[in-house]
Write a protein that holds these residues in place. Structure first.
Motif, PDB file in Angstrom:
ATOM      1  N   TYR A  16      46.384 -24.968   1.773  1.00  0.00           N
ATOM      2  CA  TYR A  16      46.051 -25.052   0.349  1.00  0.00           C
ATOM      3  C   TYR A  16      46.733 -26.248  -0.317  1.00  0.00           C
ATOM      4  CZ  TYR A  16      44.256 -20.280   0.802  1.00  0.00           C
ATOM      5  OH  TYR A  16      43.537 -19.166   1.171  1.00  0.00           O
ATOM      6  N   LEU A  17      47.916 -26.596   0.174  1.00  0.00           N
ATOM      7  CA  LEU A  17      48.674 -27.691  -0.441  1.00  0.00           C
ATOM      8  C   LEU A  17      48.252 -29.048   0.086  1.00  0.00           C
ATOM      9  CD1 LEU A  17      52.251 -26.124  -0.356  1.00  0.00           C
ATOM     10  CD2 LEU A  17      50.662 -26.205  -2.270  1.00  0.00           C
ATOM     11  N   ILE A 369      47.859 -26.036  -7.411  1.00  0.00           N
ATOM     12  CA  ILE A 369      48.141 -24.626  -7.692  1.00  0.00           C
ATOM     13  C   ILE A 369      47.259 -24.118  -8.824  1.00  0.00           C
ATOM     14  CG2 ILE A 369      49.923 -23.065  -8.580  1.00  0.00           C
ATOM     15  CD1 ILE A 369      51.930 -24.815  -6.945  1.00  0.00           C
ATOM     16  N   LEU A 385      52.297 -19.717  -3.984  1.00  0.00           N
ATOM     17  CA  LEU A 385      51.992 -20.980  -4.653  1.00  0.00           C
ATOM     18  C   LEU A 385      52.777 -21.116  -5.960  1.00  0.00           C
ATOM     19  CD1 LEU A 385      48.125 -21.141  -4.106  1.00  0.00           C
ATOM     20  CD2 LEU A 385      49.840 -22.605  -3.041  1.00  0.00           C
ATOM     21  N   SER A 431      56.130 -24.926   2.467  1.00  0.00           N
ATOM     22  CA  SER A 431      55.370 -23.821   3.064  1.00  0.00           C
ATOM     23  C   SER A 431      56.242 -23.022   4.028  1.00  0.00           C
ATOM     24  CB  SER A 431      54.139 -24.370   3.796  1.00  0.00           C
ATOM     25  OG  SER A 431      53.278 -25.033   2.910  1.00  0.00           O
TER      26      SER A 431
END
Length: 844
Positions: A16-17, A369, A385, A431
């Motif tokens: 996601y990042l 985010i 997040l 993470s």
């Protein structure tokens, strides 16, 4: 582009990042085997009505670029911030009205590929764009021809596009032959002139559909064949005849543009983007290719001007854009002096643009985010997040007002700089902190309750977690700071740290130099020559010691060891510059052996050495450096600390949690402010205190040896540049701000450590005092005891040394702290547990 396959429902947080549509693609595989991308083009770039996941740099605060005219990275350089930065990018990279070559450099993972893709996406309407991924088919064997091969594919694709447009292909071909047959082109490049003449013959015997293949084959055979003859090599590694092939592509683009104009289509400027030049590990190849493209731009501008005079027609603007890693570019520039002696190109036609700090990680994190909060329903992921979003707070300078004392605490650690502006590396590490059980509990403690946790606690936790992770990966060992085997490191002190301190002072001093009244005490350059570094330490012996030796045995072995420090300095420099071995790379970081080999290096070098490749091993570098010294060329190569190394020295190495995570027991790994008993407090501080005690003893021995062997007095020794400096103070004369004369003063590293740890104990003591922990009074008494032991270290090792020196201000600090400490102990002896803030000067 690296592609990561993940199972649906098992998406890692880093996806996601990090996932984007440019360089880091995460493919989701469902139960049926169908593959989909986590981030699509539309999601990443967005539409006019819907902003995508990607954050436009215009919305980033404190954005900046550094621009240099010409290839030299040390001349005609300027730094532009915010609006000035935007104006330069707009006028030069997005809407340039000139034909120029732009070298876009930056650290690994800082956003170079994203930037050029954003640039292309924004200018699709009035630009003809060609994106060329240099590293698509990388191998050592292919390196000399990689650039050539990608250009050849671009030529073929362009020809295929032209031949598909039946209404205009004949006109485009005629223009191409006409441009290539101009007499003034022959004067500029006889080979281009001859090849296009041969193309005209090939066309007579080819149908349109086979033309691209036949021309490509002819170019491949002709140019590669000629380059096999050493007499035809204009440049050593230019095996693909880059200049000739690029010139032909430009002429073909011009022919297409002239055809479009004839048919009433608005002329488009042309961009050729050469991404990932940094994967070519032989720096001579990209150096010579950059010079080759510079030559093409130089000659094209001349050709364009003559063509307009002769034909009264404008040829389109041509822009070349090359992306390259910052560390690699420092190696490339070492090849340029010899190359530039052979050419006379206009330096105005080339700019080097450093975008390392254009995209700040904390802003990208916040934007991602916010995006995923709107697009996923997984509460567990969202909480992680949000936790990571709070980490970005420590990138800012936080001023806190604490209680009645109005104590102002500034916490500032630039995580972007610590990771050399490598967003991928930062997102990987965050993470790990959120998903790995070994680190998550410590991470949650301070970042799940942000309203109750102070800034300095967050900073302490991040320092502890990073150090603990690096201890596990043994990264600190490569930087010369040791790990759990502190007593086996160099004696009398750690040479690697002395070298890094020296380079830290040089870089910090260089930024202050223009504002200083007393310039004699400040380094004038951010780089230090190999000769200077050797001279600084070559008269002092260093050896590794056995932890079982007592002090007498250590001194006896020190007397017996031979003086070979010159070789050791070279060895340590090579170790800190060399690529990490395959075994040294962390699986947890998510890298393979070649992904980011230029990232985790605390220093880099420029000039003086011709490398076979930038993945040079430790042994190869050591041999290179030694050869320079033996041939009296050690002035030709200089070293500079990286941003990661700079933040490490500036913010980390004196921090208590940096020591604690390196030396604490496996069964008790936590920041000091997480302790709940006196036993935990003592267990966390004891190993740190012992390490600091060793540092004090070793510094005394090192100082005596240095002063004796270099014939220095105390003040001269304290003025040396291998001591980290304190922050500057400013004087104001009217509107003119100048650094005060004595502000850029040396301060012994171990003194910084002692006072830093005392300050940390004082903060934690205050935190415990206002807590509801059962043993809080005993824990506060324990911390006061440790403050006393640290003050005793200073008194025993440094008070007399500094008392009559130019740097006796540290003794004033000691006297103030000692009075406060005695006040606290007196209260304890009288049976009171009131807290005394052992950080402010006492009122006399």
């Amino acid at each position: 582009m690296s592609i990561h396959n993940i199972k649906n429902g098992e998406i890692p947080l880093k996806a996601y990042l990090r996932a984007d549509s440019c360089s880091q693609k995460f493919e989701i595989v469902d139960e049926s085997g169908e593959i989909s991308s986590l981030v699509t083009e539309e999601m990443f770039w967005g539409t006019k009505s819907n902003k995508g996941l990607y954050l436009d740099y215009h919305f980033i605060d404190n954005r900046k670029i550094q621009v240099t005219e010409g290839l030299s990275h040390t001349q005609n350089s300027q730094t532009m911030y915010n609006d000035d930065c935007d104006i330069w990018i707009q006028n030069n990279l997005l809407q340039s009205k000139e034909s120029k070559l732009y070298v876009i450099q930056g650290y690994a993972g800082c956003g170079k590929t994203t930037f050029v893709n954003k640039m292309i996406a924004e200018r699709k309407i009035d630009k003809e764009n060609f994106y060329i991924d240099i590293g698509k088919d990388w191998s050592y064997q292919n390196e000399p021809y990689m650039f050539f091969s990608e250009l050849l594919q671009t030529f073929e694709a362009l020809m295929q596009n032209i031949t598909k447009e039946k209404s205009s292909r004949r006109t485009a071909w005629e223009y191409f032959i006409e441009l290539g047959s101009k007499q003034y082109l022959k004067e500029l490049d006889i080979q281009v002139y001859d090849i296009i003449a041969e193309f005209a013959e090939i066309k007579k015997n080819s149908n349109w559909n086979k033309l691209p293949y036949n021309l490509r084959r002819h170019l491949n055979v002709t140019l590669k064949g000629k380059s096999n003859n050493p007499s035809n090599k204009k440049l050593l590694h230019n095996c693909g005849q880059i200049e000739t092939l690029t010139s032909i592509i430009i002429l073909l683009c011009c022919a297409k543009s002239l055809t479009d104009m004839k048919m009433g289509v608005t002329q488009k400027d042309i961009k050729l983007v050469f991404d990932n030049l940094d994967v070519i590990t032989d720096p001579a190849i990209p150096a010579e290719n950059v010079v080759s493209l510079w030559g093409v731009i130089h000659r094209f501008n001349y050709f364009k001007n003559i063509y307009f005079i002769q034909e009264q027609e404008y040829l389109p603007n041509i822009g070349f854009y090359i992306t390259v890693r910052k560390v690699l570019f420092s190696h490339i520039t070492s090849h340029l002096p010899d190359l530039e002696m052979q050419i006379d190109y206009n330096p105005y036609y080339i700019n080097v643009c450093d975008i390392s700090e254009l995209y700040l990680s904390k802003d990208i994190l916040k934007n991602r985010i916010v995006y995923w909060k709107k697009h996923i329903n997984n509460d567990v992921v969202l909480k992680k997040l949000e936790r990571i979003d709070r980490v970005s707070l420590i990138n800012l300078c936080q001023n806190e007002v604490n209680g009645d004392n109005d104590e102002q605490i500034a916490n500032s650690i630039n995580l972007d700089a610590f990771f050399n502006y490598n967003y991928r590396a930062l997102s990987n590490v965050l993470s790990i902190f959120s998903e790995n059980d070994k680190y998550a509990s410590l991470f949650l403690y301070d970042f799940d309750n942000s309203s109750e946790t102070k800034g300095w606690e967050k900073v302490s936790t991040i320092v502890f977690l990073l150090t603990l992770l690096y201890r596990k990966e043994r990264v600190w060992n490569r930087m010369g700071f040791g790990c759990i085997d502190f007593d086996k490191r160099d004696y009398p002190t750690t040479l690697n740290r002395l070298i890094l301190n020296h380079l830290y002072v040089a870089k910090y001093g260089q930024t202050l130099y223009d504002y200083s009244i007393d310039k004699n005490s400040i380094p004038e350059s951010s780089v230090v020559s190999l000769r200077k570094l050797i001279e600084e330490f070559q008269n002092i012996k260093f050896l590794s010691i056995n932890s079982k030796w007592n002090e007498k045995q250590i001194n006896e072995n020190y007397k017996l060891v031979s003086l070979n420090t010159k070789e050791i300095v070279i060895e340590r420099l090579a170790d800190m510059c060399a690529r990490n071995t395959r075994a040294a790379h962390s699986i947890a970081y998510g890298y393979n052996s070649d992904d980011d080999e230029l990232w985790r290096r605390p220093l880099y070098f420029i000039g003086g050495v011709t490398l076979n490749h930038t993945a040079t091993s430790f042994k190869e570098l050591k041999d290179y450096f030694l050869d320079l010294v033996n041939n009296n060329k050690s002035d030709q190569i200089s070293f500079s600390i990286t941003d990661e190394g700079f933040v490490l020295i500036h913010d980390f190495v004196a921090n208590f949690e940096f020591y604690s995570a390196r030396y604490c027991r496996e069964d008790l790994q936590k920041p000091l402010h997480h302790a709940y008993t006196v036993r935990e407090v003592d267990a966390l501080i004891w190993p740190v205190y012992n390490a600091v005690l060793l540092c004090c003893k070793r510094h005394g021995f090192f100082m005596n040896q240095y002063m004796k062997n270099y014939k220095k007095n105390t003040d001269s020794y304290l003025c040396l540049f291998f001591h980290p400096r304190t922050n500057p103070h400013f004087d104001f004369t009217g509107d003119i701000k100048k650094i005060s004369k004595n502000s850029f003063r040396p301060q012994l590293h171990i003194v910084r450590v002692i006072y830093n740890h005392i300050n940390h104990f004082n903060r934690v003591k205050k935190l415990f005092y206002f807590s509801d922990i059962y043993e809080k009074n005993q824990m506060c008494r324990s911390l006061s005891k440790w403050i006393g032991k640290y003050l005793a270290l200073y008194k025993n090792f440094f008070f007399d040394l500094l008392e009559h020196s130019a740097f006796q201000y540290d003794n004033v600090v000691y006297n103030d702290l000692h009075k406060l400490y005695r006040k606290q102990i007196d209260l304890y002896q009288k049976g009171f547990d009131d807290n005394v803030n052992i950080g402010n000067k006492p009122i006399i």
